[in-house]
Design a protein around this motif. Structure first.
Motif, PDB file in Angstrom:
ATOM      1  N   GLU A 252       0.830  -1.209   0.000  1.00 27.22           N
ATOM      2  CA  GLU A 252       0.000   0.000   0.000  1.00 27.22           C
ATOM      3  C   GLU A 252       0.867   1.263   0.000  1.00 27.22           C
ATOM      4  O   GLU A 252       0.552   2.243  -0.665  1.00 27.22           O
ATOM      5  CB  GLU A 252      -0.935   0.015   1.214  1.00 27.22           C
ATOM      6  CG  GLU A 252      -1.933   1.153   1.143  1.00 27.22           C
ATOM      7  CD  GLU A 252      -3.023   1.062   2.200  1.00 27.22           C
ATOM      8  OE1 GLU A 252      -3.691   2.070   2.432  1.00 27.22           O
ATOM      9  OE2 GLU A 252      -3.171  -0.023   2.787  1.00 27.22           O
ATOM     10  N   LYS A 253       1.995   1.234   0.749  1.00 27.94           N
ATOM     11  CA  LYS A 253       2.908   2.380   0.738  1.00 27.94           C
ATOM     12  C   LYS A 253       3.464   2.614  -0.658  1.00 27.94           C
ATOM     13  O   LYS A 253       3.597   3.743  -1.119  1.00 27.94           O
ATOM     14  CB  LYS A 253       4.060   2.143   1.723  1.00 27.94           C
ATOM     15  CG  LYS A 253       3.692   2.372   3.173  1.00 27.94           C
ATOM     16  CD  LYS A 253       4.918   2.194   4.068  1.00 27.94           C
ATOM     17  CE  LYS A 253       4.548   2.408   5.518  1.00 27.94           C
ATOM     18  NZ  LYS A 253       5.721   2.180   6.411  1.00 27.94           N
TER      19      LYS A 253
ATOM     20  N   ARG B 146       2.054   1.738  -3.518  1.00 24.01           N
ATOM     21  CA  ARG B 146       0.977   2.242  -4.370  1.00 24.01           C
ATOM     22  C   ARG B 146       0.721   3.725  -4.106  1.00 24.01           C
ATOM     23  O   ARG B 146       0.588   4.527  -5.039  1.00 24.01           O
ATOM     24  CB  ARG B 146      -0.302   1.442  -4.099  1.00 24.01           C
ATOM     25  CG  ARG B 146      -1.494   1.896  -4.940  1.00 24.01           C
ATOM     26  CD  ARG B 146      -2.737   1.108  -4.630  1.00 24.01           C
ATOM     27  NE  ARG B 146      -3.159   1.332  -3.249  1.00 24.01           N
ATOM     28  CZ  ARG B 146      -4.160   0.677  -2.672  1.00 24.01           C
ATOM     29  NH1 ARG B 146      -4.790  -0.266  -3.333  1.00 24.01           N
ATOM     30  NH2 ARG B 146      -4.497   0.940  -1.434  1.00 24.01           N
ATOM     31  N   ASP B 147       0.689   4.097  -2.824  1.00 25.51           N
ATOM     32  CA  ASP B 147       0.457   5.504  -2.482  1.00 25.51           C
ATOM     33  C   ASP B 147       1.578   6.395  -3.002  1.00 25.51           C
ATOM     34  O   ASP B 147       1.340   7.507  -3.468  1.00 25.51           O
ATOM     35  CB  ASP B 147       0.323   5.666  -0.964  1.00 25.51           C
ATOM     36  CG  ASP B 147      -1.016   5.156  -0.442  1.00 25.51           C
ATOM     37  OD1 ASP B 147      -1.893   4.868  -1.296  1.00 25.51           O
ATOM     38  OD2 ASP B 147      -1.183   5.043   0.772  1.00 25.51           O
TER      39      ASP B 147
ATOM     40  N   GLU C 212      -2.493  12.280   5.799  1.00 25.83           N
ATOM     41  CA  GLU C 212      -2.102  11.025   6.440  1.00 25.83           C
ATOM     42  C   GLU C 212      -0.684  11.099   6.994  1.00 25.83           C
ATOM     43  O   GLU C 212      -0.371  10.475   8.008  1.00 25.83           O
ATOM     44  CB  GLU C 212      -2.235   9.870   5.443  1.00 25.83           C
ATOM     45  CG  GLU C 212      -3.676   9.512   5.147  1.00 25.83           C
ATOM     46  CD  GLU C 212      -3.822   8.352   4.190  1.00 25.83           C
ATOM     47  OE1 GLU C 212      -4.838   7.638   4.289  1.00 25.83           O
ATOM     48  OE2 GLU C 212      -2.925   8.152   3.334  1.00 25.83           O
TER      49      GLU C 212
ATOM     50  N   ASP D  41     -13.871   5.266   2.770  1.00 28.59           N
ATOM     51  CA  ASP D  41     -12.566   4.598   2.611  1.00 28.59           C
ATOM     52  C   ASP D  41     -11.942   4.945   1.270  1.00 28.59           C
ATOM     53  O   ASP D  41     -12.654   5.158   0.279  1.00 28.59           O
ATOM     54  CB  ASP D  41     -12.718   3.070   2.701  1.00 28.59           C
ATOM     55  CG  ASP D  41     -13.099   2.607   4.098  1.00 28.59           C
ATOM     56  OD1 ASP D  41     -13.072   3.454   5.032  1.00 28.59           O
ATOM     57  OD2 ASP D  41     -13.417   1.422   4.259  1.00 28.59           O
ATOM     58  N   LYS D  42     -10.623   4.945   1.220  1.00 27.87           N
ATOM     59  CA  LYS D  42      -9.919   5.200  -0.046  1.00 27.87           C
ATOM     60  C   LYS D  42     -10.237   4.086  -1.046  1.00 27.87           C
ATOM     61  O   LYS D  42     -10.262   2.913  -0.688  1.00 27.87           O
ATOM     62  CB  LYS D  42      -8.401   5.233   0.184  1.00 27.87           C
ATOM     63  CG  LYS D  42      -7.893   6.517   0.772  1.00 27.87           C
ATOM     64  CD  LYS D  42      -6.391   6.629   0.665  1.00 27.87           C
ATOM     65  CE  LYS D  42      -5.652   5.533   1.393  1.00 27.87           C
ATOM     66  NZ  LYS D  42      -4.189   5.711   1.320  1.00 27.87           N
TER      67      LYS D  42
ATOM     68  N   SER E  84      -2.498  12.224   0.940  1.00 27.34           N
ATOM     69  CA  SER E  84      -1.143  11.817   1.344  1.00 27.34           C
ATOM     70  C   SER E  84      -0.586  12.768   2.396  1.00 27.34           C
ATOM     71  O   SER E  84       0.021  12.344   3.382  1.00 27.34           O
ATOM     72  CB  SER E  84      -0.205  11.786   0.137  1.00 27.34           C
ATOM     73  OG  SER E  84      -0.610  10.813  -0.790  1.00 27.34           O
TER      74      SER E  84
END
Length: 229
Positions: free
Chosen positions: A1-2, A4-5, A71, A177-178, A68
């Motif tokens: 996930e990191k 992808r972000d 968060e 949710d994202k 981003s």
């Protein structure tokens, strides 16, 4: 996930500059056409359509980048004394061309004093919620109402109600949710809330507010957010 972000952040950042050039160029063409209005109404319509699409993509990119930042706790708020009514009214006006034949109304039941907050954040929350209501209401019979009212001596609520398809109860908790999508088997559609709703939740919480949804299938939805004042 990191991973992808990080990729999304990089792509979004790189897309923003050429999009700003497109939007600036369209704005210049639009201004020139409006000066020589005769025989150019259809061209202006196409230019507005292209310009609005570019604005939507830019908003999507801004949502990605700001999610981003929030968060990572890197979002810096720009706090000013604001008029909530003015911010909401100006946001609604942005949809004059996009709404089509839908009826978009605004009401304020209580007098709200000016208070300190981030006007850009509030405008973008409203923008995302109204855009979502437009997306999921019928072009001909859609009705959307934006309402401001006090819920206590120090809190105000902004509600965006529509007569769209509604959201099943089991999705209410996940709607912010994202990358979440609501599937509607009856209409063979995927109702993508994308990053707009995720941004709204994170941004509302960043300025000390809360957000939620009330919805029933075939009866429409009401998205709302509360802010302290």
């Amino acid at each position: 996930e990191k991973l992808r972000d990080g990729l999304i952040h990089m792509i979004a950042h790189d897309m923003k500059s050429p999009l700003m050039v497109i939007m600036g160029s369209l704005e210049m063409v639009k201004m020139q056409l409006e000066k020589t209005k005769e025989g150019t109404d259809s061209l202006i319509k196409y230019i507005y359509g292209a310009s609005n699409s570019a604005i939507k993509i830019t908003n999507m990119i801004s949502n990605m980048l700001d999610i981003s930042k929030i968060e990572a706790k890197q979002m810096t708020l720009q706090l000013y004394k604001i008029s909530l009514k003015q911010i909401v009214s100006q946001t609604i006006q942005m949809f004059d061309f996009i709404k089509g034949e839908r009826i978009l109304t605004f009401e304020q039941s209580d007098e709200i004093p000016n208070f300190i907050s981030d006007p850009n954040i509030i405008q973008r929350i409203c923008q995302n919620l109204i855009d979502n209501a437009i997306k999921f209401t019928d072009q001909k019979s859609g009705k959307i109402n934006v309402c401001i009212k006090k819920v206590s001596d120090d809190r105000v609520k902004v509600s965006i109600s529509d007569n769209g398809h509604g959201i099943p109860l089991e999705y209410h908790e996940k709607i912010f949710d994202k990358f979440f999508q609501v599937e509607s088997k009856k209409q063979i559609k995927v109702h993508s809330t994308g990053l707009g709703m995720a941004f709204c939740k994170l941004a509302t919480e960043a300025i000390g507010g809360t957000i939620g949804v009330e919805s029933e299938v075939e009866k429409g939805s009401t998205f709302w957010f509360e802010l302290p004042f």
